[in-house]
Design an enzyme around this catalytic site. Structure first.
Site, PDB file in Angstrom:
ATOM      1  N   GLN A  18       0.800  -1.219   0.000  1.00 14.33           N
ATOM      2  CA  GLN A  18       0.000   0.000   0.000  1.00 14.33           C
ATOM      3  C   GLN A  18       0.837   1.277   0.000  1.00 14.33           C
ATOM      4  OE1 GLN A  18      -2.425  -1.798   3.391  1.00 14.33           O
ATOM      5  NE2 GLN A  18      -3.972  -0.607   2.346  1.00 14.33           N
ATOM      6  N   HIS A 119       1.370  -9.224   4.954  1.00  9.53           N
ATOM      7  CA  HIS A 119       0.239  -8.310   4.781  1.00  9.53           C
ATOM      8  C   HIS A 119      -0.247  -8.434   3.332  1.00  9.53           C
ATOM      9  CE1 HIS A 119      -1.672  -4.596   6.810  1.00  9.53           C
ATOM     10  NE2 HIS A 119      -2.334  -4.789   5.689  1.00  9.53           N
ATOM     11  N   ASN A 164      -1.478 -10.551   9.031  1.00  5.16           N
ATOM     12  CA  ASN A 164      -2.433  -9.465   9.179  1.00  5.16           C
ATOM     13  C   ASN A 164      -3.793  -9.859   8.608  1.00  5.16           C
ATOM     14  OD1 ASN A 164      -3.103  -6.470   9.548  1.00  5.16           O
ATOM     15  ND2 ASN A 164      -3.656  -6.828   7.415  1.00  5.16           N
ATOM     16  N   GLU A 165      -4.814  -9.802   9.438  1.00  2.31           N
ATOM     17  CA  GLU A 165      -6.214  -9.929   9.002  1.00  2.31           C
ATOM     18  C   GLU A 165      -6.479 -11.122   8.091  1.00  2.31           C
ATOM     19  OE1 GLU A 165      -7.822  -6.272   7.470  1.00  2.31           O
ATOM     20  OE2 GLU A 165      -7.678  -5.278   9.405  1.00  2.31           O
ATOM     21  N   TYR A 296     -12.009  -1.019  13.322  1.00  6.19           N
ATOM     22  CA  TYR A 296     -12.595   0.071  12.545  1.00  6.19           C
ATOM     23  C   TYR A 296     -14.072   0.268  12.846  1.00  6.19           C
ATOM     24  CZ  TYR A 296      -8.393   0.041   9.688  1.00  6.19           C
ATOM     25  OH  TYR A 296      -7.093   0.129   9.265  1.00  6.19           O
ATOM     26  N   GLU A 372      -4.229  -1.329  14.307  1.00  9.98           N
ATOM     27  CA  GLU A 372      -4.832  -0.425  13.325  1.00  9.98           C
ATOM     28  C   GLU A 372      -6.110   0.148  13.901  1.00  9.98           C
ATOM     29  OE1 GLU A 372      -5.569  -1.917   9.308  1.00  9.98           O
ATOM     30  OE2 GLU A 372      -3.660  -2.999   9.346  1.00  9.98           O
ATOM     31  N   TRP A 418      -4.160   3.668  11.752  1.00 13.82           N
ATOM     32  CA  TRP A 418      -4.005   3.449  10.321  1.00 13.82           C
ATOM     33  C   TRP A 418      -4.455   4.704   9.667  1.00 13.82           C
ATOM     34  CZ3 TRP A 418      -1.916  -0.462   7.549  1.00 13.82           C
ATOM     35  CH2 TRP A 418      -2.106  -0.409   6.156  1.00 13.82           C
TER      36      TRP A 418
HETATM   37  C1  GCO Z   1      -8.740   0.089   3.799  1.00 12.26           C
HETATM   38  C2  GCO Z   1      -8.570  -0.640   5.058  1.00 12.26           C
HETATM   39  C3  GCO Z   1      -7.272  -0.762   5.781  1.00 12.26           C
HETATM   40  C4  GCO Z   1      -6.211  -1.519   5.191  1.00 12.26           C
HETATM   41  C5  GCO Z   1      -5.284  -2.470   5.877  1.00 12.26           C
HETATM   42  C6  GCO Z   1      -5.914  -3.615   6.575  1.00 12.26           C
HETATM   43  O1  GCO Z   1      -9.790   0.648   3.634  1.00 12.26           O
HETATM   44  O2  GCO Z   1      -7.896   0.067   2.940  1.00 12.26           O
HETATM   45  O3  GCO Z   1      -9.420  -0.077   5.975  1.00 12.26           O
HETATM   46  O4  GCO Z   1      -7.604  -1.386   6.936  1.00 12.26           O
HETATM   47  O5  GCO Z   1      -6.261  -1.632   3.898  1.00 12.26           O
HETATM   48  O6  GCO Z   1      -4.371  -2.994   4.985  1.00 12.26           O
HETATM   49  O7  GCO Z   1      -4.965  -4.292   7.329  1.00 12.26           O
END
Ligand code: GCO
Length: 467
Positions: A18, A119, A164-165, A296, A372, A418
């Protein structure tokens, strides 16, 4: 008086794909995201991470900004194909050098690195070779990659997480088909998820065998679900949602075993996960040191009478990060009284305190990092200034929520909003901004501090007192 411990880490987070750009620089191999994002119709207006924030070339400037912000820790991920272009085997020394230099630069500024090993940017070579996470060979490959990173960076880095996630890269990769490898195959997805847990356990084992000084954890989405009503069918639907979103993802790494009820359900419906001899012991013997929580939003859950049997859908929610419903089991519905972001994520700070409480209730006193938390929005620019007041409001309420959890006795050790800088949101391109630092994409990616930058500086300086 601040509720936050004296050595509490105030950080911010990013992820390699990212933020780095330089997708083919200096011997880097392709990741599944490099390939997927170039396929027509996969992302918002065809955006991709080829350039992203060009952090690969500008990391010194970025670390200087982190230092100015006052960050005491920085969470970032390593791009697997940057250090191992084919996933295993030949090491790309230029890729190693990039992370090594980044780590040194952080340490020079007294910023403690927290590394995420995975990730989502799997080497495409491994996807092609044995189907990526769906192939059992991935467990050895991941261990090789993890060992390389420990060996090269373990002398300077003492905070690590493996994954991650998982719910997102497995859920959207194998159940809804919105992420690579674009599959809608729950059976394969459940087995792939098993390989993730095995890979985690092996990497934790290697970490300890190699005597790396530090802690290793696993990062999950913390998504509390609440039932839309107190009717028994909605409560049942909610229990299943909690079982899938939380217990399935947390139990194997914190208890070393699957939740029995969910395991029985998966095996009855799909005959997976398939265990090999030794799998159960591997999970049991390699529990992580901490849990990283990405928070979130919460989601409201209701019964789903629309479809009989086990099927999958997306709930119509936009963007990455969940929103899966399981037809016949439950569905995700909108809270009629909720406040939502432009991407339909409910803003609900209390959910963070509440969900930390649920984690403690089920798993006891595990060290927690909020890895995050943030608001994705299109920030207004007025006379050249990026006025992201809604982000300040969002973060201050959520920091209060973390403070309340600490008051209740939770062992929360750090908070990483984040994101540090505006970066690519996987499917949403660059319009969904999260950063303290804005990137002018029309002007050679120039960095500009937002209103929230100054605000977070004060938060850090006052150890969470001035919100
Ligand atoms: C988005 C996500 C982020 C991230 C992250 C997740 O909208 O892009 O809310 O949480 O992308 O990479 O780990």
């Amino acid at each position: 008086m601040s509720q936050f411990p004296k050595d509490f880490l105030w950080g911010a987070a990013t992820a390699a794909y990212q933020v780095e750009g330089a997708h083919d620089a200096d011997g880097k191999g392709l990741s599944v995201w490099d390939v997927f994002s170039h396929l027509p119709g996969t992302t918002h207006e065809g955006t991709n991470g080829d350039v992203a924030a060009d952090h690969y070339h500008r990391f010194k400037e970025d670390v200087a900004l982190m230092a100015e912000l006052g960050m005491t820790s920085y969470r970032f991920s390593i791009s697997w194909p940057r250090v191992l272009p084919n996933g295993t085997g030949e090491v790309n020394e230029a890729g190693i050098k990039f992370y090594s230099d980044l780590i040194d630069e952080l340490l020079r500024h007294n910023i403690r690195p927290m590394i995420t090993l995975y990730h989502w940017d799997l080497p495409q070579a491994l996807q092609d070779k044995f189907g990526g996470w769906a192939g059992r060979e991935i467990v050895d490959a991941f261990d090789e990659y993890a060992r390389l990173c420990y060996q090269r960076f373990g002398d300077r880095v003492d905070l690590w997480s493996t994954f991650n996630e998982t719910i997102v890269f497995i859920g959207m990769g194998y159940f809804t088909g919105q992420h690579p490898p674009k599959l809608k195959d729950p059976k394969l997805g459940i087995q792939a998820c098993h390989h993730v847990f095995l890979s985690n356990a092996r990497a934790v084992k290697s970490f300890r065998e190699m005597g790396i000084k530090g802690q290793i954890g696993f990062v999950n989405v913390l998504q509390p679900n609440d039932p839309i009503s107190q009717e028994p069918e909605d409560i049942r639907a909610w229990e299943i949602a909690e079982g899938i979103y939380t217990h399935w993802l947390y139990d194997p790494v914190l208890k070393g075993e699957y939740p029995r009820d969910m395991l029985e359900m998966a095996q009855a419906a799909f005959g997976v996960p398939e265990f090999h001899p030794g799998d159960a012991e591997l999970l049991k013997e390699n529990i992580v040191d901490f849990i990283g929580l990405n928070y979130y939003k919460r989601e409201m859950v209701a019964r789903n009478d629309d479809v009989q049997g086990f099927d999958l859908n997306t709930s119509g929610q936009k963007g990455s990060g969940g929103g899966m419903g399981f037809k016949g089991l439950f569905k995700i519905v909108k809270n009629p009284n909720g406040v939502y972001t432009d991407w339909d994520w409910e803003i609900y700070p209390e959910g963070l305190t509440d969900a930390i409480g649920r984690i403690r209730h089920r798993y006891g006193e595990v060290p927690i990092y909020i890895t995050e938390n943030g608001l994705g929005a299109k920030d207004p620019i007025v006379d050249g200034a990026v006025l992201d007041q809604p982000r300040i409001d969002y973060l201050s309420e959520h920091i209060r929520a973390v403070g309340r959890a600490i008051e209740q006795g939770a062992d929360v050790r750090g908070y990483y909003p984040w994101s540090f800088i505006d970066l690519l949101s996987w499917l949403n391109g660059y319009q969904k901004q999260y950063g303290f630092v804005y990137i002018d994409r029309e002007n050679n990616l120039a960095r500009k501090k937002k209103l929230s930058f100054e605000w977070y500086q004060k938060v850090i300086r006052s150890n969470g007192d001035e919100l």
